[in-house]
Each structure stands twice: as structure tokens, then as C-alpha cells.
Design a protein around this motif. Structure first.
Motif, PDB file in Angstrom:
ATOM      1  N   ASN A 132      -3.070  72.671  29.773  1.00  0.00           N
ATOM      2  CA  ASN A 132      -1.773  73.084  29.236  1.00  0.00           C
ATOM      3  C   ASN A 132      -1.116  71.966  28.429  1.00  0.00           C
ATOM      4  O   ASN A 132      -0.531  72.208  27.370  1.00  0.00           O
ATOM      5  CB  ASN A 132      -0.852  73.543  30.363  1.00  0.00           C
ATOM      6  CG  ASN A 132      -1.327  74.826  30.998  1.00  0.00           C
ATOM      7  OD1 ASN A 132      -1.966  75.649  30.358  1.00  0.00           O
ATOM      8  ND2 ASN A 132      -1.028  74.998  32.270  1.00  0.00           N
TER       9      ASN A 132
ATOM     10  N   SER B 227      -2.855  71.682  25.121  1.00  0.00           N
ATOM     11  CA  SER B 227      -2.522  72.830  24.284  1.00  0.00           C
ATOM     12  C   SER B 227      -1.154  72.642  23.629  1.00  0.00           C
ATOM     13  O   SER B 227      -0.990  72.877  22.423  1.00  0.00           O
ATOM     14  CB  SER B 227      -2.532  74.105  25.122  1.00  0.00           C
ATOM     15  OG  SER B 227      -2.156  75.207  24.358  1.00  0.00           O
TER      16      SER B 227
ATOM     17  N   SER C 259      -1.398  69.983  20.961  1.00  0.00           N
ATOM     18  CA  SER C 259      -2.113  70.417  19.749  1.00  0.00           C
ATOM     19  C   SER C 259      -1.212  71.269  18.856  1.00  0.00           C
ATOM     20  O   SER C 259      -1.334  71.233  17.635  1.00  0.00           O
ATOM     21  CB  SER C 259      -3.386  71.191  20.106  1.00  0.00           C
ATOM     22  OG  SER C 259      -3.084  72.467  20.613  1.00  0.00           O
ATOM     23  N   LYS C 260      -0.303  72.009  19.468  1.00  0.00           N
ATOM     24  CA  LYS C 260       0.618  72.850  18.695  1.00  0.00           C
ATOM     25  C   LYS C 260       1.746  72.043  18.065  1.00  0.00           C
ATOM     26  O   LYS C 260       2.295  72.431  17.034  1.00  0.00           O
ATOM     27  CB  LYS C 260       1.212  73.938  19.586  1.00  0.00           C
ATOM     28  CG  LYS C 260       0.186  74.970  20.019  1.00  0.00           C
ATOM     29  CD  LYS C 260       0.772  75.959  20.987  1.00  0.00           C
ATOM     30  CE  LYS C 260      -0.288  76.917  21.494  1.00  0.00           C
ATOM     31  NZ  LYS C 260       0.207  77.797  22.546  1.00  0.00           N
TER      32      LYS C 260
ATOM     33  N   GLN D  39     -10.343  68.689  25.458  1.00  0.00           N
ATOM     34  CA  GLN D  39      -9.806  70.050  25.525  1.00  0.00           C
ATOM     35  C   GLN D  39     -10.941  71.070  25.503  1.00  0.00           C
ATOM     36  O   GLN D  39     -10.957  72.014  26.299  1.00  0.00           O
ATOM     37  CB  GLN D  39      -8.851  70.297  24.368  1.00  0.00           C
ATOM     38  CG  GLN D  39      -8.196  71.664  24.406  1.00  0.00           C
ATOM     39  CD  GLN D  39      -7.309  71.909  23.203  1.00  0.00           C
ATOM     40  OE1 GLN D  39      -7.632  71.524  22.088  1.00  0.00           O
ATOM     41  NE2 GLN D  39      -6.171  72.552  23.444  1.00  0.00           N
TER      42      GLN D  39
ATOM     43  N   ARG E  85     -11.744  73.589  28.573  1.00  0.00           N
ATOM     44  CA  ARG E  85     -11.716  75.034  28.339  1.00  0.00           C
ATOM     45  C   ARG E  85     -13.045  75.671  28.731  1.00  0.00           C
ATOM     46  O   ARG E  85     -13.082  76.745  29.332  1.00  0.00           O
ATOM     47  CB  ARG E  85     -11.414  75.339  26.885  1.00  0.00           C
ATOM     48  CG  ARG E  85      -9.969  75.159  26.518  1.00  0.00           C
ATOM     49  CD  ARG E  85      -9.734  75.468  25.065  1.00  0.00           C
ATOM     50  NE  ARG E  85      -8.320  75.466  24.746  1.00  0.00           N
ATOM     51  CZ  ARG E  85      -7.836  75.578  23.527  1.00  0.00           C
ATOM     52  NH1 ARG E  85      -8.654  75.705  22.495  1.00  0.00           N
ATOM     53  NH2 ARG E  85      -6.547  75.580  23.316  1.00  0.00           N
TER      54      ARG E  85
END
Length: 77
Positions: A11, A14, A17-18, A30, A34
Motif C-alpha cells: 500500500n 502504491s 507511485s501515484k 513492488q 504484488r
């Protein structure tokens, strides 16, 4: 089941990365996390499906033949 630390890290990566992007090392981490998560999820789902028995409202076993075959194969091994 994946450890809470690994899920938290997934999380965290994520979100990063955004917002600002990931370094090459973080992107590799990552991807690895995943992949591990998906393998664990699929294994758990497969186990759940193999142990399901479907019964119609009249009480008849209507479990798909494919699932029955998996149960038999698992039982014989």
C-alpha cells in the motif's frame, strides 16, 4: 496469508507511485510483493473452491463436475 507488514508495504509503494513515483529498486520490490500477494490469493481461492459443495433449494448436490473431479484427485493423492 501475506503478513500485515508486506501488505502495508504494498500500500505504501502504491501511494508513493501515484504521488511522486518510484525508484527502480522500489518498482522491483513492488512487482515482487504484488506477485507474492497474487500467488497467495490464488492459492487461498483455489483451496476455497475445491472445498465448496453447491446444493440447490431441493437439497440436491449440484456441485460442478470440474470441482468434484478436483476433490477426488486431491483425495486420492
Amino acid at each position: 496469508m501475506l503478513s500485515p507488514d508486506k501488505i502495508s508495504r504494498i500500500n505504501e509503494l502504491s501511494k508513493k507511485s501515484k504521488s511522486v513515483g518510484l525508484t527502480i529498486e522500489e518498482a522491483k520490490e513492488q512487482t515482487s510483493l504484488r506477485k507474492e500477494y497474487l500467488e497467495t490469493f490464488r492459492s487461498s481461492m483455489r483451496s476455497t473452491i475445491e472445498n465448496v459443495k453447491v446444493v440447490d433449494p431441493e437439497g440436491n448436490d449440484v456441485t460442478p463436475d470440474k470441482v468434484k473431479a478436483l476433490k477426488e484427485k486431491k483425495f486420492l493423492n
